[in-house]
Enzyme design. Structure first.
Site, mmCIF file in Angstrom:
data_model
loop_
_atom_site.group_PDB
_atom_site.id
_atom_site.type_symbol
_atom_site.label_atom_id
_atom_site.label_comp_id
_atom_site.label_asym_id
_atom_site.label_seq_id
_atom_site.Cartn_x
_atom_site.Cartn_y
_atom_site.Cartn_z
ATOM 1 N N HIS A 1 0.802 -1.220 0.000
ATOM 2 C CA HIS A 1 0.000 0.000 0.000
ATOM 3 C C HIS A 1 0.845 1.284 0.000
ATOM 4 O O HIS A 1 0.287 2.372 -0.045
ATOM 5 C CB HIS A 1 -0.954 0.002 1.199
ATOM 6 C CG HIS A 1 -0.276 0.162 2.520
ATOM 7 N ND1 HIS A 1 0.628 -0.748 3.009
ATOM 8 C CD2 HIS A 1 -0.356 1.143 3.430
ATOM 9 C CE1 HIS A 1 1.079 -0.332 4.183
ATOM 10 N NE2 HIS A 1 0.493 0.815 4.455
ATOM 11 N N HIS B 1 1.050 6.777 -0.313
ATOM 12 C CA HIS B 1 0.474 5.886 0.700
ATOM 13 C C HIS B 1 -1.018 5.770 0.424
ATOM 14 O O HIS B 1 -1.739 6.760 0.468
ATOM 15 C CB HIS B 1 0.723 6.508 2.077
ATOM 16 C CG HIS B 1 0.387 5.647 3.228
ATOM 17 N ND1 HIS B 1 -0.910 5.367 3.599
ATOM 18 C CD2 HIS B 1 1.181 5.020 4.109
ATOM 19 C CE1 HIS B 1 -0.882 4.596 4.666
ATOM 20 N NE2 HIS B 1 0.374 4.363 4.993
#
Length: 162
Positions: free
Chosen positions: A67, A82
């Site tokens: 992620h 992110h």
């Protein structure tokens, strides 16, 4: 909202990595991000599920949970992308990495895809946060911190040599 600052020369424009609505970092419901501890940048509430490279550079990091992607921009500065708040808890489920560490990419190169509905179904915030970690060598000027942004088109911030 637009901000301007005198540029010094080796400037990199950071483009929106996804389509959506820009959100100032201080409005993100995560204290590390909201207080700027990850760096300066913006969040985007995404409407699509592909994250594109926001500039030209080298992939330097991909988190084990898939992620987070780190990049070194062409001027030597670094950025982090992110996807989501607390999405590391998903252990990569709902994410697909489309690049590798050490790959050289251009603005607009697909980096990862994610399942937006799945993230929301798990009760997590899907914001895509793009930041430049604090570094005395570089200045960040936020160009756009709210409103609609288009991936590969909208300049969200610039990184310049200090």
């Amino acid at each position: 909202m637009f901000f301007s600052k005198k540029k010094k020369g080796n400037v990199v424009e950071i483009l929106a990595p996804v389509d959506g609505d820009a959100v100032p970092l201080e409005d993100v419901r995560d204290q590390v991000i909201a207080q700027g501890l990850m760096g300066e940048g913006i969040a985007i509430d995404p409407i699509n599920e592909t994250v594109f490279a926001p500039c030209e550079g080298e992939i330097t990091h991909i988190s084990e949970q898939e992620h987070v992607i780190g990049m070194r921009c062409e001027n030597g500065s670094n950025i982090l992308i992110h996807v989501g708040i607390n999405t590391g808890e998903l252990h990569g489920e709902g994410f697909e990495i489309l690049t590798r560490v050490n790959d050289y990419v251009y603005a607009g190169t697909p980096l990862l895809s994610f399942d937006l509905a799945y993230i929301k179904e798990k009760g997590l915030c899907p914001y895509v946060i793009t930041v430049s970690p604090k570094n005395e060598k570089y200045d960040v000027s936020i160009e756009l911190d709210h409103g609609e942004v288009q991936a590969n088109e909208s300049v969200i911030f610039m990184i310049d040599e200090a």
